[in-house]
Design an enzyme around this catalytic site. Structure first.
Site, PDB file in Angstrom:
ATOM      1  N   SER A  56       0.866  -1.189   0.000  1.00 40.94           N
ATOM      2  CA  SER A  56       0.000   0.000   0.000  1.00 40.94           C
ATOM      3  C   SER A  56       0.892   1.226   0.000  1.00 40.94           C
ATOM      4  O   SER A  56       2.087   1.125   0.266  1.00 40.94           O
ATOM      5  CB  SER A  56      -0.865   0.023   1.262  1.00 40.94           C
ATOM      6  OG  SER A  56      -0.112   0.528   2.358  1.00 40.94           O
ATOM      7  N   ASP A  57       0.355   2.398  -0.315  1.00 42.59           N
ATOM      8  CA  ASP A  57       1.152   3.598  -0.102  1.00 42.59           C
ATOM      9  C   ASP A  57       1.053   3.949   1.391  1.00 42.59           C
ATOM     10  O   ASP A  57       0.256   3.378   2.135  1.00 42.59           O
ATOM     11  CB  ASP A  57       0.704   4.753  -1.000  1.00 42.59           C
ATOM     12  CG  ASP A  57       1.839   5.771  -1.170  1.00 42.59           C
ATOM     13  OD1 ASP A  57       2.818   5.712  -0.398  1.00 42.59           O
ATOM     14  OD2 ASP A  57       1.751   6.629  -2.068  1.00 42.59           O
ATOM     15  N   TRP A  58       1.843   4.877   1.812  1.00 47.32           N
ATOM     16  CA  TRP A  58       1.945   5.222   3.241  1.00 47.32           C
ATOM     17  C   TRP A  58       0.561   5.589   3.810  1.00 47.32           C
ATOM     18  O   TRP A  58      -0.013   6.616   3.433  1.00 47.32           O
ATOM     19  CB  TRP A  58       2.900   6.396   3.404  1.00 47.32           C
ATOM     20  CG  TRP A  58       3.060   6.854   4.814  1.00 47.32           C
ATOM     21  CD1 TRP A  58       2.128   7.510   5.573  1.00 47.32           C
ATOM     22  CD2 TRP A  58       4.214   6.714   5.643  1.00 47.32           C
ATOM     23  NE1 TRP A  58       2.621   7.770   6.814  1.00 47.32           N
ATOM     24  CE2 TRP A  58       3.910   7.296   6.888  1.00 47.32           C
ATOM     25  CE3 TRP A  58       5.478   6.151   5.457  1.00 47.32           C
ATOM     26  CZ2 TRP A  58       4.826   7.332   7.937  1.00 47.32           C
ATOM     27  CZ3 TRP A  58       6.383   6.194   6.495  1.00 47.32           C
ATOM     28  CH2 TRP A  58       6.047   6.780   7.730  1.00 47.32           C
ATOM     29  N   GLY A  59       0.052   4.729   4.653  1.00 50.67           N
ATOM     30  CA  GLY A  59      -1.232   5.019   5.295  1.00 50.67           C
ATOM     31  C   GLY A  59      -2.412   5.076   4.337  1.00 50.67           C
ATOM     32  O   GLY A  59      -3.499   5.525   4.720  1.00 50.67           O
TER      33      GLY A  59
END
Ligand code: BGC
Length: 751
Positions: A289-292
């Site tokens: 996933s991307d950050w958060g």
């Protein structure tokens, strides 16, 4: 000639199966994964899907409280599969030791890091590198980055960014390959090859990550993280091709993105991750996933809480959770309550373990943790030589009236003006996390090495306050101190080199701009200097296309020098003094004004292309339709001519287009011959021009070279809005030249 989707799908599946079966090493890895997974508990499996940011240095005592303590405890109990931002062979070893020695199964961590354009040796920002159109040099640049990163304990880079973007306001255009899917795909593949090499377990290779899947570059109004709303024709023909090419070249990981697509956040998007990437394209690495981006699905209004985030993201095929804390907190319960099937977990874990095995981490979890190697390789002279080569090749000569350039060694009285000229930090650009601050050779230093005739006046300060990743860069708009000194110096000089543009931290993530001009007082300074000395050479430093119509009209020589990394000053000096003949070509259209954005060469014709006498055609009443500088454009100190265009369409599966290019000037130079096509009538309208081939080569004075391009089904076909790839017979226009707006043209009929 239509190929139904089912057929493409089945070919992809057969190919994947075939490849997997063929390769005995792969078979061996799959067996090892089977055995390991048989031993793993559900909790341990979920742990593999969890990635934490490692912001602390574990050479000291273990953390005792807060978030750091939680992460440490999770590491020790096998609840972490990966960490990002752990750097340094010693740190990496210390953290790896925790999981290897203290967890039940000792499954090594995979360390990820944003190695975007170099580690310690910083190469040009990716957009600049794209301007070289030099795939070998770009591959080498990525290899340099991989070599240094791997020696610092890193296994995996979150690069290359494959997002096509047509919007210069978007700060992240600096990270990508520009506006064109064909060029973007070639460059993306070169980077993947550079990072990964042929053997992922070698000590100088790391896993690459094609990001951000998908359509993140189409954020509305160029505002980072903003809504994306594009049609499927654009999705299949513009957004997907670079990612598809990366998957075809075995990219080992893919990162999803922050944006929504058709109302569904990418992290929870099954269509993107499962249907397209994994099923249709047969991708067998893992998705991070991307950050958060998982927990942001709550803000998007797609998930009500973190538990739902975990369910939606895992079911949609997002294999590893970066910093959302959703999987680690909820996946086990979700499986136990029957909400998420254990098969989903098993599939994700298998993918993650596969990459870990390929990296050789199970043979030796510390193979990237050699401090001696680290010492030897950081800032190695060979790396700086490659960075210099890449930097020179990235520079684009935009204007050279009266051949003001190149300067000669006996040029007298050279004034250098502009705060950016002496800056040693800004040239490193955005996204250079591991570099030493102020470690670039400044333009001034580079020039001083060339000539003793250099005098410098900084002019007004460019940046107000500190430039960090936290502060937004604030540009001086009021303090004119330094103006007078600069103007006086210009008056007393024969030629003036003005270094203007953006600070390196004005582009990159979260740095969208609403204006595309020279920020702060720079335009005013430029005009003031030009008022006393017309011999101005403008050297631009910027991370995105800028709009500078006044300069383009009035300044005789303009050099686009982006942010070129550690070797910036030497590269710029070598080009200004003619030691290197500029060969770069723009990978993105430069607008005349911000109102033209998004502006791109491969637009559609519309029903009213004009021009006509009445006002009713596709245009502005207050601005030209043409860009300031078009895609593919760039001058040289020599001149190239194109002749003898020949098209042989006898074989519809391999149409040959050839042309002869001649160096008509008196110095050696490199040219990028570009081939564009237009499919005149199609069941889904095609752009007025599409890049479908290019070749970069060098020619001596008076030398000619015949270039032959091949147009196969890949180049002649296109995707219908439902994802069906078709090649349609009919008439095609062809253009071959040195940019997207000039060249020889012809046509052929595809049978
Ligand atoms: C960016 C990614 C990056 C990640 C980790 C995110 O904010 O969008 O491109 O890889 O952070 O640093």
């Amino acid at each position: 000639m239509k190929k139904p989707l089912v057929k493409i799908l089945s070919i992809a599946i057969v190919c994947t199966l075939f490849n997997t079966q063929m390769n005995s090493q792969n078979k061996d890895i799959e067996k090892k994964i089977d055995s390991l997974m048989n031993l793993m508990t559900l909790e341990e499996k979920v742990g593999q899907m969890n990635q934490y940011n490692g912001f602390w240095n574990l050479t000291g005592p273990a953390p005792e409280e807060g978030n750091a303590k939680l992460k440490y405890d999770h590491l020790r109990s096998g609840l972490v599969g990966s960490m990002l931002n752990v750097r340094g062979a010693e740190n990496a070893r210390k953290i790896q030791e925790i999981v290897v020695n203290e967890t039940r199964l000792g499954i090594p961590l995979i360390f990820g890091y944003d190695v975007i354009h170099g580690q310690k040796t910083i190469t040009p920002i990716p957009l600049a590198e794209a301007a070289s159109w030099d795939l070998k040099a770009i591959e080498m640049s990525a290899r340099v980055a991989a070599t240094e990163a791997a020696a610092e304990g890193i296994h995996w880079t979150f690069a290359p960014m494959m997002d096509i973007s047509r919007d210069a306001r978007w700060g992240r255009v600096m990270e990508g390959g520009g506006e064109d899917p064909y060029l973007g795909a070639k460059i993306g593949v070169a980077r993947v090859k550079g990072f990964q090499g042929d053997d992922l377990s070698a000590p100088n290779t790391i896993a690459a990550c094609a990001k951000h899947f998908a359509a993140y570059g189409f954020a509305e109004s160029g505002k980072d993280y903003n809504t994306v709303d594009i049609g499927t024709s654009t999705l299949y023909n513009i957004v997907f091709p670079p990612f598809k090419a990366a998957v075809d070249h075995n990219v080992r990981t893919v990162m999803n993105s922050f944006n929504i697509l058709n109302g569904i956040p990418a992290t929870g998007n099954k269509f993107l991750q499962r249907d397209v990437l994994k099923e249709m394209w047969g991708f067998d690495g893992f998705i991070i996933s991307d950050w958060g981006s998982g927990k942001e699905m709550i803000d998007h209004g797609f998930a009500k809480d973190l538990k739902e985030v975990a369910r939606l993201a895992a079911n949609a095929g997002s294999d590893m959770d970066m910093e959302s804390y959703a999987y680690v907190a909820h996946l086990k319960d979700l499986v136990e309550s029957g909400t998420v099937s254990e098969k989903v977990i098993d599939q994700a874990v298998r993918r993650i373990l596969r990459v870990k095995f390929e990296l050789g981490l199970f043979d030796d979890p510390y193979r990237y943790c050699d401090t001696v190697r680290e010492q030897e390789l950081m800032n190695h002279p060979d790396h700086h030589a490659a960075a210099l080569d890449m930097a020179r090749k990235s520079i684009v000569l935009l204007k050279n009236e009266g051949n003001l350039l190149p300067l000669t060694k006996d040029q007298k009285k050279i004034a250098v003006i502009g705060a950016l000229a002496s800056d040693k930090n800004s040239p490193l650009g955005s996204w250079r996390l591991a570099s030493e601050d102020n470690s670039a050779v400044s333009v001034l230093e580079g020039l001083q090495r060339y000539s003793s005739e250099i005098t410098y006046a900084r002019g007004p300060e460019l940046v107000v306050g500190e430039t960090t990743f936290i502060n937004e860069v604030r540009i001086n708009e009021t303090d004119r101190s330094g103006f007078q000194e600069a103007v006086q110096l210009a008056k007393n000089s024969e030629v003036v080199i003005m270094v203007l543009g953006e600070h390196g931290f004005q582009s990159g993530e979260g740095r969208s701009r609403a204006e595309l001009d020279l920020p702060g007082l720079q335009q005013e300074l430029l005009e003031a200097v030009h008022g006393v000395n017309k011999n101005v050479i403008l050297v631009l430093n910027n991370g995105r296309p800028l709009a500078f119509p006044w300069a383009s009209e009035n300044i005789p020589a303009i050099l686009e020098a982006w942010q070129l990394g550690s070797q910036t000053g030497h590269a710029v000096a070598q080009v200004l003094f003619g030691e290197y003949n500029p060969s770069g070509k723009l990978p993105m259209t430069f607008p005349r004004s911000v109102g033209q954005v998004p502006i791109y060469y491969n637009h559609f014709n519309t029903g009213r292309p004009g021009p006509i006498e009445l006002v009713f055609w596709t245009h502005y009443i207050d601005e030209n339709n043409a860009p300031l500088y078009p895609f593919g454009y760039g001058l040289s100190y020599t001149e190239f001519s194109y002749s003898d265009l020949k098209i042989d369409a006898a074989n519809p599966k391999d149409v040959k287009v050839s042309v002869t290019v001649t160096n008509k000037g008196d110095r050696m130079g490199e040219e990028v011959a570009q081939l564009y096509i237009r499919d005149k009538v199609a069941s889904n309208v095609r752009p007025v021009k599409e890049l479908k081939g290019f070749e970069k080569f060098s020619l001596k004075p008076n030398e000619s070279k015949k270039i032959t391009f091949s147009l196969t089904e890949n180049e002649l076909g296109f995707y219908m809005p439902d994802g069906d790839f078709v090649v349609e017979p009919g008439e095609f226009d062809v253009m071959v030249g040195g940019s997207s707006v000039e060249g020889l043209s012809g046509s052929f009929v595809l049978k």
